[in-house]
Design a protein around this motif. Structure first.
Motif, PDB file in Angstrom:
ATOM      1  N   GLU A 308       0.819  -1.210   0.000  1.00 59.13           N
ATOM      2  CA  GLU A 308       0.000   0.000   0.000  1.00 59.13           C
ATOM      3  C   GLU A 308       0.857   1.265   0.000  1.00 59.13           C
ATOM      4  N   ALA A 309       2.135   1.105   0.266  1.00 55.50           N
ATOM      5  CA  ALA A 309       3.017   2.260   0.460  1.00 55.50           C
ATOM      6  C   ALA A 309       3.163   3.159  -0.769  1.00 55.50           C
ATOM      7  N   PRO A 310       3.322   2.608  -2.004  1.00 58.77           N
ATOM      8  CA  PRO A 310       3.583   3.505  -3.140  1.00 58.77           C
ATOM      9  C   PRO A 310       2.522   4.581  -3.357  1.00 58.77           C
ATOM     10  N   ALA A 311       1.247   4.193  -3.332  1.00 57.34           N
ATOM     11  CA  ALA A 311       0.184   5.170  -3.575  1.00 57.34           C
ATOM     12  C   ALA A 311       0.128   6.204  -2.466  1.00 57.34           C
ATOM     13  N   ILE A 312       0.266   5.755  -1.231  1.00 63.37           N
ATOM     14  CA  ILE A 312       0.233   6.675  -0.095  1.00 63.37           C
ATOM     15  C   ILE A 312       1.450   7.588  -0.127  1.00 63.37           C
ATOM     16  N   ARG A 313       2.607   7.038  -0.509  1.00 65.35           N
ATOM     17  CA  ARG A 313       3.837   7.834  -0.575  1.00 65.35           C
ATOM     18  C   ARG A 313       3.684   8.986  -1.561  1.00 65.35           C
ATOM     19  N   ASP A 314       3.133   8.728  -2.731  1.00 69.51           N
ATOM     20  CA  ASP A 314       2.996   9.777  -3.743  1.00 69.51           C
ATOM     21  C   ASP A 314       2.104  10.912  -3.250  1.00 69.51           C
ATOM     22  N   GLU A 315       1.006  10.561  -2.604  1.00 74.97           N
ATOM     23  CA  GLU A 315       0.096  11.577  -2.079  1.00 74.97           C
ATOM     24  C   GLU A 315       0.761  12.366  -0.950  1.00 74.97           C
ATOM     25  N   ALA A 316       1.434  11.652  -0.063  1.00 73.54           N
ATOM     26  CA  ALA A 316       2.084  12.305   1.069  1.00 73.54           C
ATOM     27  C   ALA A 316       3.218  13.222   0.610  1.00 73.54           C
ATOM     28  N   LEU A 317       3.952  12.808  -0.412  1.00 77.73           N
ATOM     29  CA  LEU A 317       5.042  13.631  -0.929  1.00 77.73           C
ATOM     30  C   LEU A 317       4.515  14.936  -1.514  1.00 77.73           C
ATOM     31  N   ALA A 318       3.413  14.843  -2.239  1.00 76.39           N
ATOM     32  CA  ALA A 318       2.824  16.054  -2.812  1.00 76.39           C
ATOM     33  C   ALA A 318       2.387  17.021  -1.714  1.00 76.39           C
ATOM     34  N   GLU A 319       1.820  16.483  -0.637  1.00 78.37           N
ATOM     35  CA  GLU A 319       1.392  17.319   0.480  1.00 78.37           C
ATOM     36  C   GLU A 319       2.595  17.975   1.161  1.00 78.37           C
ATOM     37  N   TRP A 320       3.644  17.211   1.337  1.00 76.52           N
ATOM     38  CA  TRP A 320       4.865  17.721   1.965  1.00 76.52           C
ATOM     39  C   TRP A 320       5.495  18.837   1.143  1.00 76.52           C
ATOM     40  N   LEU A 321       5.607  18.605  -0.155  1.00 69.24           N
ATOM     41  CA  LEU A 321       6.192  19.613  -1.034  1.00 69.24           C
ATOM     42  C   LEU A 321       5.354  20.888  -1.043  1.00 69.24           C
ATOM     43  N   GLY A 322       4.038  20.710  -1.055  1.00 71.49           N
ATOM     44  CA  GLY A 322       3.157  21.872  -1.066  1.00 71.49           C
ATOM     45  C   GLY A 322       3.305  22.724   0.169  1.00 71.49           C
ATOM     46  N   ALA A 323       3.415  22.082   1.314  1.00 72.93           N
ATOM     47  CA  ALA A 323       3.507  22.814   2.575  1.00 72.93           C
ATOM     48  C   ALA A 323       4.858  23.519   2.730  1.00 72.93           C
ATOM     49  N   LEU A 324       5.940  22.817   2.394  1.00 69.15           N
ATOM     50  CA  LEU A 324       7.272  23.379   2.616  1.00 69.15           C
ATOM     51  C   LEU A 324       7.682  24.381   1.543  1.00 69.15           C
ATOM     52  N   SER A 325       6.966  24.435   0.420  1.00 63.00           N
ATOM     53  CA  SER A 325       7.320  25.380  -0.629  1.00 63.00           C
ATOM     54  C   SER A 325       6.604  26.722  -0.480  1.00 63.00           C
ATOM     55  N   GLN A 326       5.694  26.821   0.467  1.00 63.92           N
ATOM     56  CA  GLN A 326       4.967  28.076   0.647  1.00 63.92           C
ATOM     57  C   GLN A 326       5.807  29.145   1.337  1.00 63.92           C
TER      58      GLN A 326
END
Length: 326
Positions: A308-326
């Motif tokens: 289950e990790a790959p799909a969750i990883r992709d979503e979590a990475l997008a959230e992380w990048l979005g938050a830290l790039s603001q």
């Protein structure tokens, strides 16, 4: 003339012996092959029995290993990869570069191990390590609301960094983006790997660093220093199980399989606790070293299944990048 002939013969014999010695190449992360890591001792112990030349090749942190393999493909010189974890197993299998290998052991893991491609060699819980004079936040929300400064690792190159993403996502689900928005101001910097991050913490550049509940054991045992501790979080702690796997393109398949079995042997497992500073996958005959009993033991263990990790990883990475790039 006879002396020259004898010298020439001796040189030729030595050259032939070196040429006949099989070489086993293992890709791993930098801290594993450092002077203070397990690499040198593991190499010496395995070479005593294998009649081979074991060559460790350091390559950043765990997640960077898979990126390198994807780039090299079937051309890779590696026979094995040591340092992926359950968050990367599915992605590693998708490459088609790994071969199933039978490894049997009496594992001392928190979960049952059934994977036939990768063998676990150690495990631990992710945690934020701090100096004992600091009263740490009790959870991610409190951390985000505090002025505590943290150093974390990049999930695209580091397995601890990836583990942090999975930890937050598993604990908070759809609320994870809000948690990361709260944490963004706390992050001093994001490093490529664990070694850089931990070094910055020790230099006083941050109040806490993403590491493991077992990290204070190093300071207790190796330095007789009890001023470091792991913060216990209400949400529980995400587990990491590190694995070794054999590449299908290895030109030393039997030797590579022998190395995988060696990594779960008592000889190797007794080395890991005080060099890699993790829990062994198989309990050594002598038990855990004195000092490990002082470590915190999370009551709530978290781990997203490998498939289950790959799909969750992709979503979590997008959230992380979005938050830290603001």
């Amino acid at each position: 003339m006879k002396a020259l002939a004898l010298a020439a013969t001796t040189t030729l014999a030595a050259t032939a012996a070196v040429a006949d010695t099989p070489e086993l190449v293992v890709y791993t992360y930098d801290s594993f092959v450092s002077d203070w890591g397990p690499g040198p001792q593991i190499e010496a112990a395995f070479e005593e029995t294998c009649g081979c030349d074991l060559k460790f090749v350091g390559n950043g942190d765990g997640a960077a290993l898979l990126a390198r393999l994807k780039l090299e493909g079937a051309r890779s010189e590696a026979d094995l990869v040591l340092g992926l974890d359950t968050g990367l197993i599915a992605a590693a299998k998708e490459t088609g570069l790994f071969s199933e290998t039978e490894v049997s052991a009496d594992y001392a893991l928190p979960i049952e191990w059934t994977d036939s491609t990768f063998a676990p060699y150690d495990w631990g819980y992710f945690a934020f390590v701090h100096n004992t004079y600091l009263t740490p936040p009790a959870n991610f929300r409190a951390l985000g609301e505090s002025d505590v400064k943290i150093v974390i690792q990049d999930p695209r190159s580091s397995t601890p960094g990836l583990g942090l993403l999975m930890w937050v996502k598993d604990a908070y689900g759809d609320e994870a983006p809000a948690i990361w928005e709260g944490l963004a101001d706390n992050v001093v910097t994001v490093t490529k790997g664990w070694s850089e991050a931990y070094g910055l913490f020790l230099e006083g550049e941050a109040d806490m660093v993403l590491s493991y509940t077992t990290s204070p054991a190093y300071h207790i045992i190796a330095e007789e220093d009890e001023t470091k501790a792991a913060a216990v979080f209400d949400e529980g702690h995400y587990m990491q199980i590190e694995v070794v796997g054999r590449l299908a393109g290895s030109d030393q398949p039997e030797l590579a399989a022998d190395f995988m079995r060696f990594m779960v042997s008592d000889a190797a497992q007794s080395i890991l606790p005080t060099t890699n500073w993790m829990y062994p996958a198989v309990m050594p005959s002598g038990g855990l070293p004195k000092g490990f009993e002082a470590l915190v033991k999370p009551e709530n263990a978290r781990l997203i299944p490998a498939d289950e990790a790959p799909a969750i990883r992709d979503e979590a990475l997008a959230e992380w990048l979005g938050a830290l790039s603001q």
